[in-house]
Design a protein around this motif. Structure first.
Motif, PDB file in Angstrom:
ATOM      1  N   HIS A  98     -26.331 -39.456 138.087  1.00 39.41           N
ATOM      2  CA  HIS A  98     -26.536 -38.558 139.233  1.00 39.41           C
ATOM      3  C   HIS A  98     -27.429 -37.351 138.921  1.00 39.41           C
ATOM      4  O   HIS A  98     -27.459 -36.388 139.688  1.00 39.41           O
ATOM      5  CB  HIS A  98     -25.196 -38.091 139.813  1.00 39.41           C
ATOM      6  CG  HIS A  98     -24.307 -39.234 140.197  1.00 39.41           C
ATOM      7  ND1 HIS A  98     -24.655 -40.137 141.186  1.00 39.41           N
ATOM      8  CD2 HIS A  98     -23.108 -39.646 139.705  1.00 39.41           C
ATOM      9  CE1 HIS A  98     -23.698 -41.048 141.297  1.00 39.41           C
ATOM     10  NE2 HIS A  98     -22.759 -40.774 140.410  1.00 39.41           N
ATOM     11  N   SER A 115     -30.593 -37.297 139.158  1.00 38.82           N
ATOM     12  CA  SER A 115     -31.618 -37.260 140.212  1.00 38.82           C
ATOM     13  C   SER A 115     -31.152 -36.474 141.425  1.00 38.82           C
ATOM     14  O   SER A 115     -31.937 -35.760 142.067  1.00 38.82           O
ATOM     15  CB  SER A 115     -31.995 -38.680 140.635  1.00 38.82           C
ATOM     16  OG  SER A 115     -32.548 -39.394 139.550  1.00 38.82           O
ATOM     17  N   HIS A 116     -29.868 -36.590 141.761  1.00 39.27           N
ATOM     18  CA  HIS A 116     -29.332 -35.863 142.914  1.00 39.27           C
ATOM     19  C   HIS A 116     -29.451 -34.358 142.697  1.00 39.27           C
ATOM     20  O   HIS A 116     -29.827 -33.620 143.628  1.00 39.27           O
ATOM     21  CB  HIS A 116     -27.869 -36.244 143.138  1.00 39.27           C
ATOM     22  CG  HIS A 116     -27.216 -35.484 144.248  1.00 39.27           C
ATOM     23  ND1 HIS A 116     -27.391 -35.808 145.578  1.00 39.27           N
ATOM     24  CD2 HIS A 116     -26.414 -34.377 144.236  1.00 39.27           C
ATOM     25  CE1 HIS A 116     -26.711 -34.967 146.337  1.00 39.27           C
ATOM     26  NE2 HIS A 116     -26.111 -34.084 145.556  1.00 39.27           N
ATOM     27  N   TYR A 117     -29.154 -33.911 141.500  1.00 40.67           N
ATOM     28  CA  TYR A 117     -29.183 -32.467 141.238  1.00 40.67           C
ATOM     29  C   TYR A 117     -30.608 -31.946 141.071  1.00 40.67           C
ATOM     30  O   TYR A 117     -30.875 -30.780 141.374  1.00 40.67           O
ATOM     31  CB  TYR A 117     -28.311 -32.145 140.024  1.00 40.67           C
ATOM     32  CG  TYR A 117     -26.856 -32.405 140.327  1.00 40.67           C
ATOM     33  CD1 TYR A 117     -26.133 -31.551 141.151  1.00 40.67           C
ATOM     34  CD2 TYR A 117     -26.222 -33.550 139.852  1.00 40.67           C
ATOM     35  CE1 TYR A 117     -24.813 -31.810 141.477  1.00 40.67           C
ATOM     36  CE2 TYR A 117     -24.899 -33.815 140.167  1.00 40.67           C
ATOM     37  CZ  TYR A 117     -24.202 -32.939 140.977  1.00 40.67           C
ATOM     38  OH  TYR A 117     -22.899 -33.195 141.300  1.00 40.67           O
ATOM     39  N   HIS A 131     -31.489 -31.456 144.574  1.00 42.46           N
ATOM     40  CA  HIS A 131     -30.825 -30.242 145.063  1.00 42.46           C
ATOM     41  C   HIS A 131     -31.569 -28.989 144.604  1.00 42.46           C
ATOM     42  O   HIS A 131     -31.734 -28.035 145.371  1.00 42.46           O
ATOM     43  CB  HIS A 131     -29.381 -30.220 144.558  1.00 42.46           C
ATOM     44  CG  HIS A 131     -28.626 -28.989 144.944  1.00 42.46           C
ATOM     45  ND1 HIS A 131     -28.342 -28.671 146.250  1.00 42.46           N
ATOM     46  CD2 HIS A 131     -28.105 -27.977 144.190  1.00 42.46           C
ATOM     47  CE1 HIS A 131     -27.674 -27.525 146.287  1.00 42.46           C
ATOM     48  NE2 HIS A 131     -27.533 -27.085 145.063  1.00 42.46           N
ATOM     49  N   TYR A 186     -34.093 -37.328 146.360  1.00 42.29           N
ATOM     50  CA  TYR A 186     -32.891 -37.815 147.041  1.00 42.29           C
ATOM     51  C   TYR A 186     -32.959 -39.338 147.219  1.00 42.29           C
ATOM     52  O   TYR A 186     -31.973 -40.051 146.992  1.00 42.29           O
ATOM     53  CB  TYR A 186     -32.725 -37.140 148.405  1.00 42.29           C
ATOM     54  CG  TYR A 186     -32.112 -35.757 148.352  1.00 42.29           C
ATOM     55  CD1 TYR A 186     -30.971 -35.505 147.579  1.00 42.29           C
ATOM     56  CD2 TYR A 186     -32.662 -34.703 149.087  1.00 42.29           C
ATOM     57  CE1 TYR A 186     -30.406 -34.237 147.537  1.00 42.29           C
ATOM     58  CE2 TYR A 186     -32.091 -33.426 149.052  1.00 42.29           C
ATOM     59  CZ  TYR A 186     -30.976 -33.205 148.275  1.00 42.29           C
ATOM     60  OH  TYR A 186     -30.410 -31.958 148.241  1.00 42.29           O
ATOM     61  N   SER A 197     -32.485 -40.951 143.877  1.00 42.33           N
ATOM     62  CA  SER A 197     -31.073 -40.894 143.506  1.00 42.33           C
ATOM     63  C   SER A 197     -30.284 -42.017 144.163  1.00 42.33           C
ATOM     64  O   SER A 197     -29.436 -42.654 143.532  1.00 42.33           O
ATOM     65  CB  SER A 197     -30.481 -39.536 143.910  1.00 42.33           C
ATOM     66  OG  SER A 197     -29.088 -39.521 143.745  1.00 42.33           O
ATOM     67  N   ASN A 214     -26.238 -43.009 145.161  1.00 39.67           N
ATOM     68  CA  ASN A 214     -25.572 -41.758 145.525  1.00 39.67           C
ATOM     69  C   ASN A 214     -25.658 -41.562 147.040  1.00 39.67           C
ATOM     70  O   ASN A 214     -26.723 -41.257 147.579  1.00 39.67           O
ATOM     71  CB  ASN A 214     -26.222 -40.585 144.787  1.00 39.67           C
ATOM     72  CG  ASN A 214     -25.413 -39.310 144.905  1.00 39.67           C
ATOM     73  OD1 ASN A 214     -25.003 -38.932 145.987  1.00 39.67           O
ATOM     74  ND2 ASN A 214     -25.186 -38.651 143.778  1.00 39.67           N
ATOM     75  N   SER A 238     -26.831 -38.215 148.421  1.00 34.00           N
ATOM     76  CA  SER A 238     -28.290 -38.041 148.409  1.00 34.00           C
ATOM     77  C   SER A 238     -28.916 -38.616 149.673  1.00 34.00           C
ATOM     78  O   SER A 238     -29.829 -38.026 150.260  1.00 34.00           O
ATOM     79  CB  SER A 238     -28.898 -38.728 147.176  1.00 34.00           C
ATOM     80  OG  SER A 238     -28.523 -38.084 145.993  1.00 34.00           O
ATOM     81  N   GLN A 249     -28.261 -36.253 152.533  1.00 36.98           N
ATOM     82  CA  GLN A 249     -29.130 -35.076 152.445  1.00 36.98           C
ATOM     83  C   GLN A 249     -30.549 -35.407 152.895  1.00 36.98           C
ATOM     84  O   GLN A 249     -31.206 -34.597 153.558  1.00 36.98           O
ATOM     85  CB  GLN A 249     -29.143 -34.532 151.017  1.00 36.98           C
ATOM     86  CG  GLN A 249     -27.896 -33.783 150.625  1.00 36.98           C
ATOM     87  CD  GLN A 249     -27.688 -32.539 151.472  1.00 36.98           C
ATOM     88  OE1 GLN A 249     -28.624 -31.773 151.725  1.00 36.98           O
ATOM     89  NE2 GLN A 249     -26.465 -32.348 151.947  1.00 36.98           N
TER      90      GLN A 249
END
Length: 269
Positions: free
Chosen positions: A181, A183-185, A188, A203, A206, A212, A215, A218
């Motif tokens: 995860h 990539s998600h952060y 973010h 996103y 991710s 995720n 993601s 988002q």
């Protein structure tokens, strides 16, 4: 001297046997062979009645079975003998109960007795209390002990402080280590910087790589803010159905395939 050496060797061999029984018992617990685990833990108890490993093992067994009260009882017995891992498990139980004061106490005790992985759990509690500097200290100490999972929450702290240079540094290391995860952060981080196109790319990446769902949602939210209301709402609805494990319509199946089919590569820039 010879008799003393023989005594030390006997103690060492006994401890090796107890440790082996403990490891086999935990394996039996994780594979749900509970009766076999109890037999192994009972053997430890017979050999070493005051050894905290059989107590902690029974705590694990009951925790796996969802019997939290019994798990707590045995973890507490082992903790009274200063078994660090039991303090950590007690902290996890209290954290799940949102009893953060007691959870913090247990995590601090686990750390005191050498379980440094508890630094990450403690740091997360401190973040929720917005004690960011204390949390940063926990994550940095965890990294000193080579617990690399601290990189993601460390980056989150830097993002909260809008220190994006240090956040990027931590996330780059996490990406190199292929931590889940990441990539998600990264997305973010870019989202917080209002680098919207970079955020959208990450996103999607991710969701492609880690599946995720947050993601994907988002990404849909961003589309809505950009005026692409219909497409954004389709994405958000898809993410909610995936989260709720609802059957997907044919159109949703096509949409998800179109998203997963674009497997582009991304770099932090």
């Amino acid at each position: 001297m010879g008799a003393f050496r023989d005594f030390k060797n006997t103690i060492r061999d006994l401890d090796k046997n107890v440790q082996l029984l403990y490891e086999h018992a935990n394996l039996a617990i994780t594979t749900q062979h509970y009766d076999h685990a109890i037999i192994l833990l009972e053997q430890i108890k017979q050999q070493q009645p005051k050894d905290p490993r059989w107590m902690h093992g029974l705590g694990n067994l009951h925790h796996y079975k969802g019997e939290t009260t019994l798990a707590y009882h045995y973890y507490m017995q082992a903790a009274q003998l200063k078994f660090a891992l039991s303090f950590n498990h007690l902290g996890q139980i209290e954290s799940e109960r949102h009893n953060h004061v007691l959870a913090e106490h247990y995590f601090l005790s686990a750390i005191q007795y050498g379980h440094h992985l508890s630094l990450i759990s403690l740091g997360k509690i401190l973040v929720n209390q917005y004690r960011i500097e204390d949390a940063l200290s926990c994550f940095e100490q965890a990294l000193e002990h080579e617990h690399h999972d601290a990189l993601i929450p460390l980056a989150q702290c830097h993002i909260l402080q809008k220190n994006y240079v240090l956040a990027k540094e931590a996330l780059t290391k996490a990406l190199d280590l292929d931590l889940p995860h990441t990539s998600h952060y990264i997305a973010h981080m870019y989202h917080q910087q209002r680098r919207i196109e970079d955020a959208k790319g990450w996103y999607i990446h991710s969701f492609q790589v880690d599946k995720n769902i947050a993601s994907l949602e988002q990404f849909g939210q961003i589309l809505c803010t950009q005026g692409q209301i219909i497409d954004g709402e389709k994405i958000i609805s898809l993410s909610q159905n995936l989260e709720d494990e609802k059957p997907l319509t044919e159109l949703e199946q096509q949409l998800i395939q179109s998203i997963l089919g674009t497997n582009s590569s991304f770099q932090i820039i």
